[in-house]
Structure formats: structure tokens, C-alpha cells
Design an enzyme around this catalytic site. Structure first.
Site, mmCIF file in Angstrom:
data_model
loop_
_atom_site.group_PDB
_atom_site.id
_atom_site.type_symbol
_atom_site.label_atom_id
_atom_site.label_comp_id
_atom_site.label_asym_id
_atom_site.label_seq_id
_atom_site.Cartn_x
_atom_site.Cartn_y
_atom_site.Cartn_z
ATOM 1 N N GLU A 165 0.720 -1.158 0.518
ATOM 2 C CA GLU A 165 -0.273 -0.184 0.356
ATOM 3 C C GLU A 165 0.893 1.454 -0.025
ATOM 4 O O GLU A 165 1.802 1.097 0.666
ATOM 5 C CB GLU A 165 -0.681 0.111 0.783
ATOM 6 C CG GLU A 165 -1.771 0.766 1.814
ATOM 7 C CD GLU A 165 -2.677 1.216 2.789
ATOM 8 O OE1 GLU A 165 -2.694 0.387 3.097
ATOM 9 O OE2 GLU A 165 -3.363 2.255 2.456
ATOM 10 N N GLU A 169 -2.549 10.476 3.347
ATOM 11 C CA GLU A 169 -3.755 10.516 4.177
ATOM 12 C C GLU A 169 -4.311 11.774 4.449
ATOM 13 O O GLU A 169 -2.883 12.968 4.876
ATOM 14 C CB GLU A 169 -3.684 10.093 4.716
ATOM 15 C CG GLU A 169 -2.925 8.403 4.466
ATOM 16 C CD GLU A 169 -4.697 7.673 5.331
ATOM 17 O OE1 GLU A 169 -5.764 8.158 5.558
ATOM 18 O OE2 GLU A 169 -4.908 6.900 5.152
ATOM 19 N N TRP A 259 -14.540 9.090 5.054
ATOM 20 C CA TRP A 259 -14.256 7.696 6.530
ATOM 21 C C TRP A 259 -14.240 8.238 7.555
ATOM 22 O O TRP A 259 -13.274 9.501 7.906
ATOM 23 C CB TRP A 259 -12.941 6.371 5.691
ATOM 24 C CG TRP A 259 -12.177 6.712 6.158
ATOM 25 C CD1 TRP A 259 -11.209 7.018 5.656
ATOM 26 C CD2 TRP A 259 -10.971 6.649 7.611
ATOM 27 N NE1 TRP A 259 -9.534 6.912 5.852
ATOM 28 C CE2 TRP A 259 -9.839 6.761 7.243
ATOM 29 C CE3 TRP A 259 -11.942 6.640 9.211
ATOM 30 C CZ2 TRP A 259 -8.677 6.606 8.214
ATOM 31 C CZ3 TRP A 259 -10.306 6.256 10.207
ATOM 32 C CH2 TRP A 259 -9.475 6.213 9.222
ATOM 33 N N THR A 270 -6.680 6.608 17.365
ATOM 34 C CA THR A 270 -7.245 7.400 16.000
ATOM 35 C C THR A 270 -7.546 8.773 15.654
ATOM 36 O O THR A 270 -8.253 9.605 14.804
ATOM 37 C CB THR A 270 -7.826 6.616 14.916
ATOM 38 O OG1 THR A 270 -7.325 5.250 15.641
ATOM 39 C CG2 THR A 270 -8.573 6.512 14.023
#
Ligand code: NAG
Ligand code: NAG
Ligand code: NAG
Ligand code: NAG
Ligand code: NAG
Ligand code: NAG
Ligand code: NAG
Ligand code: NAG
Length: 370
Positions: A165, A169, A259, A270
């Protein structure tokens, strides 16, 4: 458990709340012949489980998954959605028919006509789209405006079926910076400066910028508006024992998403990383009914495209090499499901594919967070 002082980065791996008890699959528990394909979420099935994201090494055979459709250089202008399959469950693997597929969520044409909005609603888990074709080295330009609300994350990534990957972000409210990262077979190297933050010349949510991966066999560059902001050489990724280059080297789909990181089911780290909890009473949310980012275009330039035979359909996995690195080779086998195979997937299994959550959080310090 989360330690508050850790610097966190997130990515767009998705978990799910299974509605049915499908058999799970992993490196030691492969799928049975009756449900041969291991989905990207780690469940065995057939039909659409055998398409994009199908994990070859956890499937009944590495050839149980359909080949990864071969790269074709192309540019998609997202003001025009004719090449986008909006209902992912209808996609049969024909990458000639569609360039993109909506895996979950909803696209809304941008009111100003300059692309499409990927939307996030309190009632869903955001939106994710994937390219139907794979890139095995090449250059990918994303022209987009990020989201700008605390707790909401925009991501533009490459993702292979064995979880190599490369990421851009855009977490939460930090619209002057973007984070870069990469994984090798689903593992980040926390000790290296693997995650990094780059400045953007103007607010990323109100200006279109071009974010580029120049991903080649020996190096990868992250570029913003044509300027290199980060380089990783393959030779920099050699493991300490010298046995493996921990470098993304398998064919990858292009994925974009929005998201919700700032929700109560997320780990505290997070939530902090993304700028806090999402405020669902935000006037932007109330007046539109969703949060969003805006995608204008994606341009894919495939490496070595001129060397492709015109009978080549895709890449297929052939197992591992002696270093445990998956081997891929070109194939001319069909990438398509038959109508029967597509229809054979039980409805409940299909619903499972649409349920998403957030799974991926990691720490630069090397502490595993979950
Ligand atoms: C793989 O799945 C099996 C069966 O669900 C489970 O018992 C095992 O612990 C899993 N192994 C790994 C490495 O996750
Ligand atoms: C994208 O398509 C729209 C509508 O067809 C057009 O107005 C716009 O100029 C195109 N944008 C680019 C960057 O080509
Ligand atoms: C998507 O396609 C599936 C299968 O054809 C269908 O059952 C479903 O209703 C469609 N969903 C939407 C939102 O149109
Ligand atoms: C794949 O899609 C293309 C374009 O729509 C179509 O011409 C072709 O017949 C399809 N292939 C198959 C095998 O269905
Ligand atoms: C992490 O990266 C560093 C520097 O790039 C390298 O020396 C080290 O071996 C890597 N560690 C692992 C576990 O791959
Ligand atoms: C495939 O390539 C060969 C030689 O390179 C050429 O003769 C043939 O016409 C091509 N076929 C198609 C369908 O493009
Ligand atoms: C391939 O190698 C990986 C990493 O060493 C290992 O986890 C996996 O079990 C191997 N898979 C197969 C099919 O050999
Ligand atoms: C596909 O590849 C196989 C194995 O390389 C070969 O035997 C076969 O002739 C090829 N088929 C076509 C249509 O090129």
C-alpha cells in the site's frame, strides 16, 4: 490499548460486522474448494469475492482469484461518471466496461461542476471507490480537494491484494498538510521515518492540488503539484537481516475514500490523529446532509505498457518466492465472472461486502495499538 502520546496515522483498510458467519481465511487457514476466494476482508466465498481485493495466498489456490486486470494508461474526469460502476455489486470484472467501481457509499456530482463528491453520512461509513484495473508500477496523479472537518479523513492510495500500500492521507482539520506512508504486505516499518507529513501551498479543502505517486520498481516519489516532497528508495527498505526488500512491489488498485475516524467506536489515538470527534451538527453537514471531499480527476500512466502483449488480460499470483515475497506474472486468463457466478453469491454475503468500518491505525513508535 492506545497510548496517548503516540503519533498516529490511519489508512483505509476496512473491517466489517458480518451479518452471517462466513468462514474466515488467513495465512494458515485457506479457503475451501466450495468457497474458494478469500475476500479483502478475510472471508471465504465465491463470485464477487474472487474479484478486486481477493487475497490470492489465503484462497483455495492462488489462481482462485480472478487475475488483476492489466494496467491501461488513462485519465478519468469525474465530472463524467459514465465509466464508473455506481453499484459495486453489479460489477462482473469487465475492466473494459468500467474504469472505477463504487465499493461503498455514495457519489454526488459537485455543485460547481468540477468533479464528484465522495460523501460521508452519519448513517454510513463513508465512501470508497476503486479502479477496476491494477497498476504494477507507474505514475498516478490525483486532482482533489480534501475534506476539512475534525474527525473526517480523506485518503488516496494504492492497495494490492496482498496489502502492499502507498498512501496520501488527509486527516481531520489539518488542511495545510498531508501525510504520506507505505506498507509492505500489510506491515508498516515503524522504526523508519515511514509516515511523514508534507506542507501544501494552499488550503487542501478549498483548492485543487495534484498529488502524485511516482511508483517505480526502484523508488517511489510522492509529489505535490509536480514537486517531490518525499522519496523512498527500494534499497532503503532492506530488512535488517538482509533477506527482504520491504517495498511495495505487487499490482495495486487505486482507491479513494472519505471515512469517519472521529466516532465513538474508533480507538482514542485514531480520533486524536483525525482532529477529534465528528460534529454531526456542523452547519456544512446539516445543510448538505453529508460531509465530502471533491475528486476532479485521476490520471494513470502505466510503466512498461508498451511491452504488454495484446492477449494479456492481467496479472496472476504464482505463490511466494524463497524470501516470502509474492510472485506475480502476466496472464491471458479471463478477469470476468460468468453471469452465473455473479448471481451465485447469496444476497447476505453481498450485503456483508457493503458494510465497512475502520481498522487501521499504527504508531511510528512501533507499539501495536489494537
Ligand atoms: C487463522 O484462522 C484460524 C481459523 O479462524 C485461527 O484459528 C487462527 O488463529 C488464524 N491465524 C492467524 C495467524 O490469524
Ligand atoms: C471535465 O469534464 C467537464 C464536463 O464534461 C468539463 O467541463 C471539464 O472541463 C473537464 N475537466 C477537465 C480537467 O478536463
Ligand atoms: C445494486 O445491484 C444489486 C444487484 O443487482 C441490487 O440488488 C441492488 O438493489 C442494487 N443497489 C442499488 C442501490 O441500486
Ligand atoms: C466487456 O465490456 C465491453 C464494453 O462494454 C464489451 O464490449 C464486452 O463485450 C464485455 N466483455 C464481456 C466478455 O462481456
Ligand atoms: C525499517 O527501516 C529501516 C531503515 O529504512 C531499516 O534499517 C530496518 O531494517 C527496517 N526494519 C524492518 C523491521 O523492516
Ligand atoms: C495482436 O498483436 C499482433 C502482433 O503484435 C497483431 O498482428 C494483432 O493484430 C493484434 N491483435 C489485436 C486484436 O489487436
Ligand atoms: C508467503 O509468505 C508469507 C510471508 O513470509 C507467509 O506469511 C505466507 O504464508 C506465504 N504463503 C504461501 C502460500 O506460501
Ligand atoms: C494464453 O497463454 C497460454 C499459456 O501461456 C497459451 O498456451 C495460450 O495460447 C494463450 N492464449 C491466447 C489466446 O493467447
Amino acid at each position: 490499548m492506545i497510548r496517548n502520546n503516540l503519533y498516529l496515522l490511519g489508512a483505509v483498510l476496512f473491517s466489517l460486522s458480518p451479518l452471517i458467519k462466513a468462514q474466515t481465511c488467513n495465512s494458515t487457514s485457506l479457503c475451501p474448494a466450495s468457497a474458494p476466494c478469500c475476500s479483502e476482508y478475510g472471508y471465504c466465498g465465491s463470485g464477487s469475492y474472487c474479484l478486486g481485493g481477493c487475497e490470492p495466498l489465503y484462497s483455495f489456490k492462488s489462481t482462485s482469484c480472478r487475475p488483476n486486470p492489466i494496467c491501461q494508461s488513462q485519465e478519468t474526469n469525474f465530472s463524467d461518471l459514465r465509466r464508473v460502476q455506481l453499484n459495486g455489486t453489479k460489477y462482473d470484472g469487465n475492466a473494459t466496461a468500467y474504469d472505477w467501481v463504487v465499493n461503498t457509499g455514495t457519489l454526488v456530482p459537485s455543485p460547481s461542476g468540477d468533479g464528484v463528491r465522495l460523501t460521508l453520512r452519519e448513517s454510513d461509513q463513508g465512501t470508497k471507490i476503486s479502479s477496476t484495473r491494477y497498476v504494477h508500477y507507474g505514475s498516478i496523479d490525483f486532482v482533489l480537494q480534501s475534506s476539512k472537518w475534525n474527525g473526517v479523513v480523506t485518503a488516496a492510495i494504492t492497495m494490492s491484494d496482498v496489502k502492499d500500500e502507498i498512501d496520501w492521507e488527509f486527516p481531520g482539520a489539518a488542511t495545510d498538510k498531508v501525510q504520506t506512508n507505505y506498507w509492505f504486505l500489510g506491515v508498516a516499518n515503524y522504526s523508519a521515518t515511514q509516515g511523514a507529513s508534507s506542507d501544501i501551498s494552499s488550503d487542501s479543502s478549498s483548492n485543487f492540488h495534484t498529488y502524485t505517486f511516482d511508483w517505480q520498481e526502484d523508488y517511489m516519489n510522492w509529489m505535490i503539484d509536480g514537486q517531490v516532497v518525499r522519496t523512498v528508495l527500494k534499497t532503503d527498505t532492506l530488512s535488517d537481516d538482509g533477506s527482504q526488500y520491504k517495498y511495495p512491489s505487487t499490482p495495486s488498485r487505486i482507491q479513494l475514500s472519505i471515512w469517519p475516524a472521529g466516532i465513538s467506536t474508533s480507538a482514542q489515538g485514531t480520533i486524536d490523529w483525525a482532529g477529534g470527534m465528528i460534529d454531526w451538527t456542523d452547519p456544512d453537514y446539516v445543510s448538505n446532509g453529508y460531509f465530502w471531499n471533491t475528486l476532479q480527476s485521476v490520471k494513470i500512466s502505466c510503466a512498461n505498457e508498451q511491452d504488454q502483449s495484446n492477449t494479456t488480460t492481467g496479472w496472476a499470483y504464482q505463490g511466494n518466492d524463497t524470501q516470502g515475497i509474492p510472485i506475480v506474472d502476466v496472464t491471458n486468463a479471463s478477469t470476468l465472472l460468468s453471469a452465473g457466478e455473479l448471481a451465485s453469491v447469496p444476497v447476505k454475503n453481498k450485503q456483508v461486502l457493503g458494510v465497512v468500518g475502520i481498522l487501521f491505525v499504527f504508531a511510528l513508535s512501533g507499539i501495536t495499538l489494537f
